[in-house]
Write a protein that holds these residues in place. Structure first.
Motif, PDB file in Angstrom:
ATOM      1  N   ASP A  19      72.540 -11.474 -22.276  1.00 29.04           N
ATOM      2  CA  ASP A  19      71.248 -11.036 -21.913  1.00 29.04           C
ATOM      3  C   ASP A  19      70.597 -10.808 -22.841  1.00 29.04           C
ATOM      4  O   ASP A  19      70.135  -9.774 -23.284  1.00 29.04           O
ATOM      5  N   LEU A  20      69.980 -11.891 -23.571  1.00 29.71           N
ATOM      6  CA  LEU A  20      69.242 -11.650 -24.725  1.00 29.71           C
ATOM      7  C   LEU A  20      67.967 -10.856 -24.959  1.00 29.71           C
ATOM      8  O   LEU A  20      67.632 -10.368 -25.714  1.00 29.71           O
ATOM      9  N   ARG A  28      68.680 -19.039 -17.024  1.00 33.08           N
ATOM     10  CA  ARG A  28      69.485 -20.458 -17.055  1.00 33.08           C
ATOM     11  C   ARG A  28      69.930 -20.595 -18.534  1.00 33.08           C
ATOM     12  O   ARG A  28      71.166 -20.754 -18.761  1.00 33.08           O
ATOM     13  N   THR A  29      69.196 -20.428 -19.611  1.00 35.69           N
ATOM     14  CA  THR A  29      69.698 -20.710 -20.765  1.00 35.69           C
ATOM     15  C   THR A  29      70.760 -19.804 -21.386  1.00 35.69           C
ATOM     16  O   THR A  29      71.738 -19.940 -22.041  1.00 35.69           O
ATOM     17  N   THR A  36      79.248 -21.898 -21.957  1.00 35.93           N
ATOM     18  CA  THR A  36      79.844 -22.482 -22.973  1.00 35.93           C
ATOM     19  C   THR A  36      80.839 -21.730 -23.701  1.00 35.93           C
ATOM     20  O   THR A  36      81.927 -22.419 -24.110  1.00 35.93           O
ATOM     21  N   ASP A  37      80.512 -20.691 -24.088  1.00 36.82           N
ATOM     22  CA  ASP A  37      81.579 -19.890 -24.930  1.00 36.82           C
ATOM     23  C   ASP A  37      82.793 -19.488 -23.955  1.00 36.82           C
ATOM     24  O   ASP A  37      83.841 -19.401 -24.655  1.00 36.82           O
ATOM     25  N   LEU A  38      82.610 -19.248 -22.781  1.00 35.48           N
ATOM     26  CA  LEU A  38      83.736 -18.755 -21.948  1.00 35.48           C
ATOM     27  C   LEU A  38      84.462 -20.060 -21.597  1.00 35.48           C
ATOM     28  O   LEU A  38      85.401 -19.827 -21.672  1.00 35.48           O
ATOM     29  N   PHE A  39      83.831 -21.129 -21.452  1.00 35.97           N
ATOM     30  CA  PHE A  39      84.799 -22.545 -21.078  1.00 35.97           C
ATOM     31  C   PHE A  39      85.282 -23.207 -22.394  1.00 35.97           C
ATOM     32  O   PHE A  39      85.974 -23.905 -22.241  1.00 35.97           O
ATOM     33  N   ASN A  52      76.083 -28.735 -18.341  1.00 35.82           N
ATOM     34  CA  ASN A  52      74.830 -28.562 -17.658  1.00 35.82           C
ATOM     35  C   ASN A  52      74.944 -28.485 -16.087  1.00 35.82           C
ATOM     36  O   ASN A  52      74.346 -27.703 -15.174  1.00 35.82           O
ATOM     37  N   SER A  53      75.895 -29.346 -15.663  1.00 36.93           N
ATOM     38  CA  SER A  53      76.123 -29.465 -14.191  1.00 36.93           C
ATOM     39  C   SER A  53      76.833 -28.369 -13.547  1.00 36.93           C
ATOM     40  O   SER A  53      76.628 -27.853 -12.634  1.00 36.93           O
ATOM     41  N   LEU A  54      77.922 -27.447 -14.601  1.00 33.94           N
ATOM     42  CA  LEU A  54      78.463 -26.487 -14.259  1.00 33.94           C
ATOM     43  C   LEU A  54      77.457 -25.142 -14.282  1.00 33.94           C
ATOM     44  O   LEU A  54      77.688 -24.462 -13.222  1.00 33.94           O
TER      45      LEU A  54
END
Length: 91
Positions: A19-20, A28-29, A36-39, A52-54
């Motif tokens: 939560d920047l 969304r970003t 991305t980091d978790l996956f 992006n789809s995920l």
């Protein structure tokens, strides 16, 4: 102000990390970066198109109030799913 005491401290820390702008919701970003980091550990070969789809699918599934953002309660639901169903390790 959001009451964070009812959430797992690991989930709160993870949420705050992504939560920047510290508005207690993930745009969304911010969500895409977190996913991305978790996956990386769950699916290291996932390409950007699939990510992006995920991200879109996560918003569609977990954005329960329909505001286009993922808030802490929605994020908590997502992380619990990833831990229980996908074997995500929060340690």
């Amino acid at each position: 102000m959001v009451d964070l005491s009812k959430y797992d401290p690991k989930i709160v820390a993870l949420f705050k990390h992504y939560d920047l702008n510290a508005d207690f919701s993930l745009q969304r970003t911010e969500l895409a970066k977190g996913l991305t980091d978790l996956f990386k550990s769950l699916e290291p070969d996932m390409d950007q198109e699939k990510m992006n789809s995920l991200t879109d699918e996560v918003i569609k599934t977990y954005d329960l109030n329909g505001n286009g953002l993922i808030e802490i309660d929605e994020f908590s639901n997502l992380v619990h799913f990833l831990v229980e169903e996908k074997g995500l390790d929060l340690n």
